[in-house]
Design a protein around this motif. Structure first.
Motif, PDB file in Angstrom:
ATOM      1  N   TRP A 250     -35.010  47.621 164.949  1.00  0.00           N
ATOM      2  CA  TRP A 250     -35.486  46.249 164.761  1.00  0.00           C
ATOM      3  C   TRP A 250     -36.495  46.244 163.615  1.00  0.00           C
ATOM      4  CZ3 TRP A 250     -33.089  42.599 167.629  1.00  0.00           C
ATOM      5  CH2 TRP A 250     -32.516  42.965 168.843  1.00  0.00           C
ATOM      6  N   LEU A 251     -36.233  45.459 162.572  1.00  0.00           N
ATOM      7  CA  LEU A 251     -37.170  45.423 161.443  1.00  0.00           C
ATOM      8  C   LEU A 251     -37.775  44.020 161.293  1.00  0.00           C
ATOM      9  CD1 LEU A 251     -35.279  47.471 158.662  1.00  0.00           C
ATOM     10  CD2 LEU A 251     -36.757  48.317 160.491  1.00  0.00           C
ATOM     11  N   ASP A 252     -39.060  44.006 160.970  1.00  0.00           N
ATOM     12  CA  ASP A 252     -39.810  42.776 160.724  1.00  0.00           C
ATOM     13  C   ASP A 252     -39.165  42.026 159.549  1.00  0.00           C
ATOM     14  OD1 ASP A 252     -41.635  40.876 159.928  1.00  0.00           O
ATOM     15  OD2 ASP A 252     -43.332  42.272 159.759  1.00  0.00           O
ATOM     16  N   ILE A 253     -38.731  40.794 159.773  1.00  0.00           N
ATOM     17  CA  ILE A 253     -38.005  40.111 158.691  1.00  0.00           C
ATOM     18  C   ILE A 253     -38.910  39.736 157.515  1.00  0.00           C
ATOM     19  CG2 ILE A 253     -36.232  39.225 160.276  1.00  0.00           C
ATOM     20  CD1 ILE A 253     -37.430  36.407 159.550  1.00  0.00           C
ATOM     21  N   LYS A 254     -40.230  39.780 157.720  1.00  0.00           N
ATOM     22  CA  LYS A 254     -41.129  39.491 156.592  1.00  0.00           C
ATOM     23  C   LYS A 254     -41.396  40.734 155.744  1.00  0.00           C
ATOM     24  CE  LYS A 254     -44.693  36.655 157.418  1.00  0.00           C
ATOM     25  NZ  LYS A 254     -45.834  36.172 158.238  1.00  0.00           N
ATOM     26  N   ASN A 255     -40.983  41.894 156.234  1.00  0.00           N
ATOM     27  CA  ASN A 255     -41.232  43.127 155.464  1.00  0.00           C
ATOM     28  C   ASN A 255     -39.987  43.984 155.393  1.00  0.00           C
ATOM     29  OD1 ASN A 255     -44.153  43.075 154.795  1.00  0.00           O
ATOM     30  ND2 ASN A 255     -44.300  42.796 157.026  1.00  0.00           N
TER      31      ASN A 255
END
Lengths: 255, 255
Positions: A144-149
């Protein structure tokens, strides 16, 4: 099965798949007060990409999205929504995905591959704890990756996620969210926080509460939240019948 | 050019087109207080169908939709919005479109045609008087048909129109409409009528006006509408700057 097997599967049996049309699934969740998307990575140079794949000849795109998400991540039984088709002539490349120059060197026989692959974007918003990601049938890694980074993803997948986030932000003005994302009893500030994370901006407390209560899908409980420093905010529960009705017909159709 | 020429064009030069992916354009208008869609008809048995066509190799689906709408109806320069892709394996048939059994009898050489054609649906809402329909390059007939009383259309085009109407009804809760559909100065009852035609239901007068005025995109004029029996309703104009801003960011983002 690894990436080479995938290549063999889809290209040596091209008659099983629509090699010109894929689906890509953007699965959002909220973890650590952050909006994240599920990405997968093969053991190759191409980097992180969305769980996606080709539509089989016998299935429509909704069925393909379900099957592919399950095969690639183990996630089963969630409702995904089609939001956009991505169609730029140079958006995708088989060469890049499979490192075809290597394959050519190894004297693999190459079938005719389409120059352009259309991709149909699907999205969903799921509960982090309740979503079981088991990893994919091609031994790819998931995270799961932070969509802002986000890093630079494969192909146009940064754009697909950005468009999916727009679609999600639009959707939550129509359809209630929160059931399965919040505890059974929750406060308005907790609900507001959920909207703020998804919309990525602060909301005005009183107009938020007025709007939410207008939707008439929450039941105020007799008890208040304990252990909160100043005032003890009211607790709410979803009225499930009304929640389901509102999910179907939309909550903003109050014109 | 007629339907036979179209067949020749797309099948004898398959390398120019993505024969597995088409666009279909649902152009809505309001005429005689009725929501209508633009349909076209070739001189063959297949009946009314949406203006549509295949995506050329060099273009994305937005460009294809513009080009095809222009070629098939003469309508130019309108903004259309992608709303859904239609993907059922048996939704479309080249046999049916071109009456291929006849073509075979005439010893036409047939190229390999895809078994399934995906179609990307686009929609727009246009002003009836200002939209010039000149007819198509394949000599097909065009007409505006009441979407509540459609005949059986070709392929899945009844479903495409029904999904487009859903998308339009959803959209007008987000984006203001009326500019170009109403006279420069209009009354709230006239605006309400427009929404009622599109939503296909009666709206409550006072909650409609409250919501509309909340959007803050209308300028109330000093004068009132003349020649109306009882009370003379206020006239409004769009504040174009605010209208454009609201069209871009959405009007309901007031959570």
């Amino acid at each position: 099965m690894d990436l080479k097997s995938l290549f063999t599967e889809i290209t040596l049996q091209p008659s099983n798949f629509e090699l010109n049309t894929s689906v890509d699934c953007v699965i959002f969740t909220i973890q650590d007060e952050t909006l994240k998307a599920l990405l997968t990575r093969f053991a190759n140079k191409i980097g992180w990409m969305l769980p996606g794949g080709f539509i089989a000849k016998y299935e429509n795109s909704d069925s393909a999205a379900k099957r592919i998400l399950q095969e690639r991540t183990g996630i089963d039984n969630i409702y995904m929504q089609q939001f956009k088709i991505f169609s730029d002539p140079d958006r995708f490349s088989f060469e890049e995905l499979f490192n075809i120059s290597d394959i050519k060197k190894n004297k693999h026989k190459l079938p005719k591959l389409p120059e352009r692959v259309f991709s149909i974007g699907y999205f969903a918003l799921v509960n982090y704890e309740q979503t079981k990601v088991t990893g994919g049938m091609y031994k790819e890694e998931s995270n799961w990756l932070d969509i802002k980074n986000l890093p630079q993803l494969a192909f146009d997948h940064n754009e697909i996620i950005s468009e999916a986030a727009k679609a999600l932000r639009k959707e939550i003005h129509f359809k209630p969210i929160g059931y399965n994302l919040l505890p059974e009893k929750f406060t308005m500030p907790e609900l507001q926080k959920l909207y703020e994370i998804i919309l990525d901006r602060k909301l005005d407390r009183s107009s938020f509460q007025r709007k939410m209560l207008n939707w008439d899908i929450y039941e105020r409980q007799k008890e208040r939240k304990e252990g909160v420093a100043h005032k003890r905010p009211f607790l709410y529960k979803f009225d499930l019948t009304k929640y389901k009705q509102a999910s179907e017909r939309g909550v903003n159709f109050g014109i």
